[in-house]
Design a protein around this motif. Sequence first.
Motif, PDB file in Angstrom:
ATOM      1  N   HIS A 147      10.555 -91.156 -27.218  1.00 15.27           N
ATOM      2  CA  HIS A 147      11.232 -92.038 -28.178  1.00 15.27           C
ATOM      3  C   HIS A 147      10.205 -92.765 -29.066  1.00 15.27           C
ATOM      4  O   HIS A 147      10.330 -92.777 -30.292  1.00 15.27           O
ATOM      5  N   HIS A 151       9.335 -92.673 -33.227  1.00 15.35           N
ATOM      6  CA  HIS A 151       9.142 -93.759 -34.209  1.00 15.35           C
ATOM      7  C   HIS A 151       7.808 -93.599 -34.938  1.00 15.35           C
ATOM      8  O   HIS A 151       7.724 -93.747 -36.154  1.00 15.35           O
ATOM      9  N   HIS A 157      16.044 -95.490 -35.153  1.00 11.06           N
ATOM     10  CA  HIS A 157      17.150 -95.366 -34.194  1.00 11.06           C
ATOM     11  C   HIS A 157      18.343 -94.728 -34.895  1.00 11.06           C
ATOM     12  O   HIS A 157      18.602 -95.009 -36.062  1.00 11.06           O
ATOM     13  N   TYR A 207      19.376 -95.254 -27.032  1.00  9.95           N
ATOM     14  CA  TYR A 207      18.829 -96.110 -25.959  1.00  9.95           C
ATOM     15  C   TYR A 207      19.363 -95.748 -24.577  1.00  9.95           C
ATOM     16  O   TYR A 207      19.337 -96.575 -23.671  1.00  9.95           O
TER      17      TYR A 207
HETATM   18 ZN    ZN Z   1      13.129 -97.528 -30.442  1.00 10.46          ZN
END
Ligand code: ZN
Length: 233
Positions: A147, A151, A157, A207
Amino acid sequence: RTEPVTLQTVVHVVYRTDEENLSDAQIASQIDVLNRDFRARNEDRAQVPEPWAPLVADALVEFELVEVTRTKTDETSFGADDSVKALVPAQPDRLNVWVCTLGGGLLGYAQFPGGPAETDGVVVLNRAFGTVGTAEAPFDGGRTAVHEVGHWLGLRHIWGDINDCTGDDFVADTPPAQQANTGTPEWPHITCDNGPNGDMFMNYMDYVDDVAMFMFTAGQAARMSATLSGPRA
Ligand code: ZN
Ligand code: ARG
Ligand code: CA
């Protein structure tokens, strides 16, 4: 691009206790997950709902562990304020990964492309790093680093960080979503008029728990590719 890009990766272990001084095996397990997931070689991609199976993408990014640094500190934990990077500076022209204890339930954080070189890289909580040793369920699948590197390669997201359906991740093939999903959601979960398929919560940029995330899309792979030929060339 059809050939993978290899990121020279340095892992900075910052520890106070012996337990926080992660083993080489735990570090290797994390590098293995990165190499698997960014090439879409993860077995759990078979769980992607059928309408989205054609979107599952090989991001063509590989990771070579070139160095491990180990630094002892008296700090019991760090925040998202880059203080761990003040202790151990980033090495230029590499993917820098700091691994330490983080406060406030934080699993990790990343610097987007275009930021200062001194703080460039990703930070991952030691208990959410790799798949063995001190890695702790439900974040013991190595997906926090996946994850965060997403980024670092320019991905947002998937709900766009605004919880009212106006958020945008600037990727066309990920549906709009109202807010972050957590845990192990049941599919479909419809928000923002995104039926019948609903939120793409099994995307690495949501998430959910590590066992519940298993895909990047073609659009996300293209965005990461653009980062690698642009700001991170
Ligand atoms: Zn994140
Ligand atoms: N930046 C997110 C956080 O700190 C990371 C989420 C990672 N999710 C996961 N399943 N490993 O909360
Ligand atoms: Ca989108």
